[in-house]
Design a protein around this motif. Structure first.
Motif, PDB file in Angstrom:
ATOM      1  N   GLY A  54     105.816  18.168 -69.941  1.00  0.00           N
ATOM      2  CA  GLY A  54     106.333  18.467 -68.602  1.00  0.00           C
ATOM      3  C   GLY A  54     106.754  19.915 -68.436  1.00  0.00           C
ATOM      4  O   GLY A  54     106.379  20.583 -67.468  1.00  0.00           O
ATOM      5  N   LEU A  68     107.218  15.657 -66.568  1.00  0.00           N
ATOM      6  CA  LEU A  68     107.625  16.075 -65.224  1.00  0.00           C
ATOM      7  C   LEU A  68     107.078  15.043 -64.236  1.00  0.00           C
ATOM      8  O   LEU A  68     105.869  14.887 -64.100  1.00  0.00           O
ATOM      9  CB  LEU A  68     107.048  17.472 -64.942  1.00  0.00           C
ATOM     10  CG  LEU A  68     107.433  18.151 -63.631  1.00  0.00           C
ATOM     11  CD1 LEU A  68     108.937  18.255 -63.442  1.00  0.00           C
ATOM     12  CD2 LEU A  68     106.812  19.550 -63.564  1.00  0.00           C
ATOM     13  N   THR A  80     109.232  16.499 -73.020  1.00  0.00           N
ATOM     14  CA  THR A  80     109.608  16.188 -71.634  1.00  0.00           C
ATOM     15  C   THR A  80     108.366  15.845 -70.809  1.00  0.00           C
ATOM     16  O   THR A  80     107.266  16.268 -71.129  1.00  0.00           O
ATOM     17  CB  THR A  80     110.319  17.372 -70.922  1.00  0.00           C
ATOM     18  OG1 THR A  80     109.381  18.427 -70.707  1.00  0.00           O
ATOM     19  CG2 THR A  80     111.512  17.872 -71.710  1.00  0.00           C
ATOM     20  N   PHE A 120     112.481  16.356 -64.466  1.00  0.00           N
ATOM     21  CA  PHE A 120     112.183  16.326 -65.896  1.00  0.00           C
ATOM     22  C   PHE A 120     112.804  15.097 -66.539  1.00  0.00           C
ATOM     23  O   PHE A 120     113.982  14.814 -66.331  1.00  0.00           O
ATOM     24  CB  PHE A 120     112.704  17.593 -66.582  1.00  0.00           C
ATOM     25  CG  PHE A 120     111.931  18.811 -66.177  1.00  0.00           C
ATOM     26  CD1 PHE A 120     110.703  19.091 -66.746  1.00  0.00           C
ATOM     27  CD2 PHE A 120     112.424  19.664 -65.189  1.00  0.00           C
ATOM     28  CE1 PHE A 120     109.961  20.204 -66.348  1.00  0.00           C
ATOM     29  CE2 PHE A 120     111.699  20.775 -64.789  1.00  0.00           C
ATOM     30  CZ  PHE A 120     110.468  21.043 -65.370  1.00  0.00           C
ATOM     31  N   CYS A 154     104.959  24.270 -66.507  1.00  0.00           N
ATOM     32  CA  CYS A 154     105.482  25.366 -65.686  1.00  0.00           C
ATOM     33  C   CYS A 154     104.924  26.713 -66.140  1.00  0.00           C
ATOM     34  O   CYS A 154     105.039  27.714 -65.434  1.00  0.00           O
ATOM     35  CB  CYS A 154     107.011  25.405 -65.748  1.00  0.00           C
ATOM     36  SG  CYS A 154     107.757  23.873 -65.180  1.00  0.00           S
ATOM     37  N   GLY A 198     112.328  24.012 -65.194  1.00  0.00           N
ATOM     38  CA  GLY A 198     112.732  23.485 -66.496  1.00  0.00           C
ATOM     39  C   GLY A 198     113.565  24.472 -67.289  1.00  0.00           C
ATOM     40  O   GLY A 198     113.672  24.369 -68.509  1.00  0.00           O
TER      41      GLY A 198
END
Ligand code: AMP
Ligand code: GLY
Length: 425
Positions: A35, A370, A368, A375, A39, A356
């Motif tokens: 997750g 998403l 993690t 999260f 980003c 995050g």
């Protein structure tokens, strides 16, 4: 350049963040990623062990460099497979990865080339191993599964009973599957532990900043072994004198030995060292960046990681600079309740922004997911909270300031990351 990073943990996140700083990086993919990684890179839902799918994806996307980060795909020949399809890779071949995937291979190598390590015997038969232990006067004894075991295949046994139980668990009860069919029994060493991640093209070797892992689950190095609960860099036990001894007696002899054995090592070679009263000795080799050491070391790298990786591909590591800042760093791992044993997942994580991240620290996501902009936990080690500062003490304080702001059901972390290092410095 289009880069593909293979793996799904905090180490991969840290590698991606370091590569992103390079002006020549156009796109970074991560397979499968997590997750938080989404980003900073484009996640690709391909399992890190799936060679066929990985090669197809890399070819279709025109990947210029694949960074194979975890031990399992390296041990299973992901690099050989991708390169046979024309995809340049950072990481060792299957043959060279044996330096980690077989402890017996590593011990024999060190024995043959006089590289300082603990004295050992290898066994593939429980009866003979237990007979050997009966005559062993010195305890604790160290029992190691030959193959990969998620960092959990090492038992330090205080007496004969525990040692023979460990042998039975590995060889007879197959606690570590086929990894424990063969074992190593070795001498117990003492002294501060030092991790040194070295970059090498097979001929030139350049150590990165030294670091210190915290392998045990709980404070004061108690509890079971984990993948690593935190790290600091640089390691104060690694003086200039020790560094020179390591270079002359361990690092250079190891890459020369690998070359002589017909498996020159290219990539990141991790030396797990113990500074014994008789000098530095090798505890283990890893054929890759360490986790969580990477999350403490790479934030201090000042030169371009992509340039270094490319130089390694061209066997020209000698021509590039590997420079680190004079600062200090700390990484505290926040884990799920129960880890390293069974744990639940899917808990909402509070304290992170939409990327995050959290002010005052760099958050490397280890486990993690998403979901709808939120999260959630998806692994045992969930987040690595990394900080850099002018002193180790300050870096540790900053990391804990941030760690206390992060919450999820059952979240916990060691409270003494870097304490031993502070006592040493
Ligand atoms: P490894 O997975 O080989 O790194 O081993 C895990 C941990 O066990 C190391 O970080 C050491 O703390 C400990 N260990 C491994 N081998 C020895 C040894 N020969 N003597 C003392 N401790 C050891
Ligand atoms: N931190 C030790 C490892 O990566 O296995």
């Amino acid at each position: 350049m289009k880069i593909l990073v293979i793996g799904r943990g905090g180490r991969e996140h840290a590698i991606i963040c370091a590569l992103k700083k390079s002006p020549r990086v156009e796109k970074i993919y991560c397979a499968p990623g997590n997750g938080g990684i989404s980003c900073d890179a484009i996640n690709v839902p391909i399992d890190e062990m799936d060679k066929e799918k990985m090669r197809r994806f890399a070819k279709n996307e025109g990947i210029d460099l694949a960074v194979v980060a975890p031990d399992n795909p390296l041990a299973e020949g992901m690099v050989d497979f991708l390169e046979s399809g024309g995809i340049p890779c950072f990481g060792p071949t299957k043959k060279a990865a044996q330096i980690e995937s077989s402890k017996i291979f590593a011990k024999k190598l060190m024995e043959k080339y006089n590289i300082p390590t603990a004295a050992y015997q290898a066994f593939d038969d429980a009866k003979t191993a237990i007979e050997y232990l009966k005559h062993q006067k010195k305890y604790p004894a160290v029992i190691k599964a030959d193959g990969l075991a998620l960092g959990k295949g090492v038992i330090i046994a205080d007496d004969f009973e525990k040692a023979s139980q460990a042998v039975s668990d590995m060889i007879l009860n197959q606690k570590f599957g086929s990894s424990g069919e063969k074992i190593v029994i070795e001498e117990f060493l003492t002294g501060p532990e030092i991790s040194v991640l070295c970059l090498t093209d097979g001929k030139t070797i350049k150590p990165m900043l030294s670091s210190m892992d915290h392998k045990r689950a709980f404070d004061s190095d108690t509890g079971p072994n984990t993948g690593g609960m935190g790290a600091i860099a640089p390691n104060p036990a690694y003086s200039a004198e020790v560094a020179q001894q390591c270079m002359e007696k361990i690092f250079i002899p190891t890459i020369k030995a690998m070359e002589s054995e017909g498996c020159a090592f290219s990539g990141c070679l991790y030396f797990g060292l113990m500074l014994t009263p008789n000098g530095p000795k090798v505890i283990e080799y890893n054929c890759r960046f360490g986790d969580p050491e990477t999350q403490a070391v790479l934030p201090l790298l000042e030169t371009d990681l992509l340039e270094i990786m490319e130089a390694i591909k061209r066997k020209r590591l000698g021509e590039v600079e590997v420079r680190f800042s004079k600062k200090h760093s700390a990484c505290v791992v926040v884990a799920s309740k129960g880890y390293p044993k069974a744990y639940s997942k899917g808990f909402l994580i509070s304290g992170l922004d939409e990327n995050g991240q959290l002010n005052g620290a760099k958050i490397y996501h280890a486990g993690t997911a998403l979901e709808n902009g939120q999260f959630k936990t998806s692994g045992g080690r969930v987040l690595g909270i990394s900080t850099t500062a002018n002193s180790l003490e300050e870096a540790i304080d900053l990391a804990y300031d941030a760690a206390y702001k992060i919450r999820f059901q059952g979240s916990w972390f060691r409270k003494d990351i870097g304490k031993k290092a502070l006592e040493f410095s």
